[in-house]
Design an enzyme around this catalytic site. Sequence first.
Site, PDB file in Angstrom:
ATOM      1  N   SER A 137       0.931  -1.160   0.121  1.00 25.00           N
ATOM      2  CA  SER A 137       0.061  -0.021   0.058  1.00 25.00           C
ATOM      3  C   SER A 137       0.934   1.386  -0.053  1.00 25.00           C
ATOM      4  O   SER A 137       2.042   1.258   0.406  1.00 25.00           O
ATOM      5  CB  SER A 137      -0.956  -0.040   1.229  1.00 25.00           C
ATOM      6  OG  SER A 137      -1.535   1.149   1.348  1.00 25.00           O
ATOM      7  N   TYR A 150      -1.012  -1.538  10.679  1.00 26.01           N
ATOM      8  CA  TYR A 150      -1.189  -2.010   9.240  1.00 26.01           C
ATOM      9  C   TYR A 150       0.019  -1.032   8.303  1.00 26.01           C
ATOM     10  O   TYR A 150       0.368  -1.710   7.391  1.00 26.01           O
ATOM     11  CB  TYR A 150      -2.670  -1.458   8.871  1.00 26.01           C
ATOM     12  CG  TYR A 150      -2.794  -1.408   7.474  1.00 26.01           C
ATOM     13  CD1 TYR A 150      -3.356  -2.547   7.034  1.00 26.01           C
ATOM     14  CD2 TYR A 150      -2.583  -0.314   6.575  1.00 26.01           C
ATOM     15  CE1 TYR A 150      -3.541  -2.811   5.320  1.00 26.01           C
ATOM     16  CE2 TYR A 150      -3.173  -0.312   5.300  1.00 26.01           C
ATOM     17  CZ  TYR A 150      -3.572  -1.581   4.654  1.00 26.01           C
ATOM     18  OH  TYR A 150      -3.681  -1.835   3.413  1.00 26.01           O
TER      19      TYR A 150
END
Length: 259
Positions: A137, A150
Amino acid sequence: MPTALITGATAGLGKSFTRALAEQGYDLVLVARSERDLKEHAELLRAGHGIRTEVLPADLTTDEGCARVTARLTAEPAVDLLVNNAGIGYDNAFLETGIQAEERLLDLNVRAVLRLTDAALGEMTRRRSGSIVNVASVAGLGPAWLSSTYPASKAWIIGFTESLAVSQQVRDAGVRMMALLPGYTRTEFHQRAGIPTTFPPSWLWLHSDDVVRSALRDLRKGKVLSIPSLRYKTAAWGLRHLPRPLSRRFAWDISKPGH
């Protein structure tokens, strides 16, 4: 026909990968937790594209689940493309999530990627062919939107993939390693994590099919990092090259605070 194995294959980017690869004539090994969802999706792909599909129910947060998938990666027919897509995130702030949940995130986002890459890469370097796509990401490049593990887990995926991509052993075998760094993408990920989709504004959101098409183009070109869309390429450049104090100043946090 070439064979691809995709984790998290019944939703979001994983489902988009299965459709795009089926259109390209790949036979598919579909990995997810729900056997029912796997079978339904596999049947649609077989009927729509005339390919062979295998379903492999597995919870990749567990040793047993990882072992099932690594066993398939070292079996026949050989897997030519591995897509490590399965991942989770949370909407709560770090201190509100609980350590067990954060460890479960690391088991899936990091440990499973490590184990599956290890199994696939051993076979691919021996055959001297193959590709691995690890879904990371843009959040992994710097201070980001969720105050949790995350972003750190995605930073690990980026560093792990880049380090393998430049290793002599992998390059000499002709194996391709690529990390995919999408930005905000409309998938079931946000709904499952309870993360609101009203922020950021609509122009920052990507479509999962577009992200996957861009990723597969970049893989064919031999890119190590695939960042879809000019807006996220610009954001990624800033996160990588601006001074860290400046990038932290422009970061935001949409995690739910404690009460």
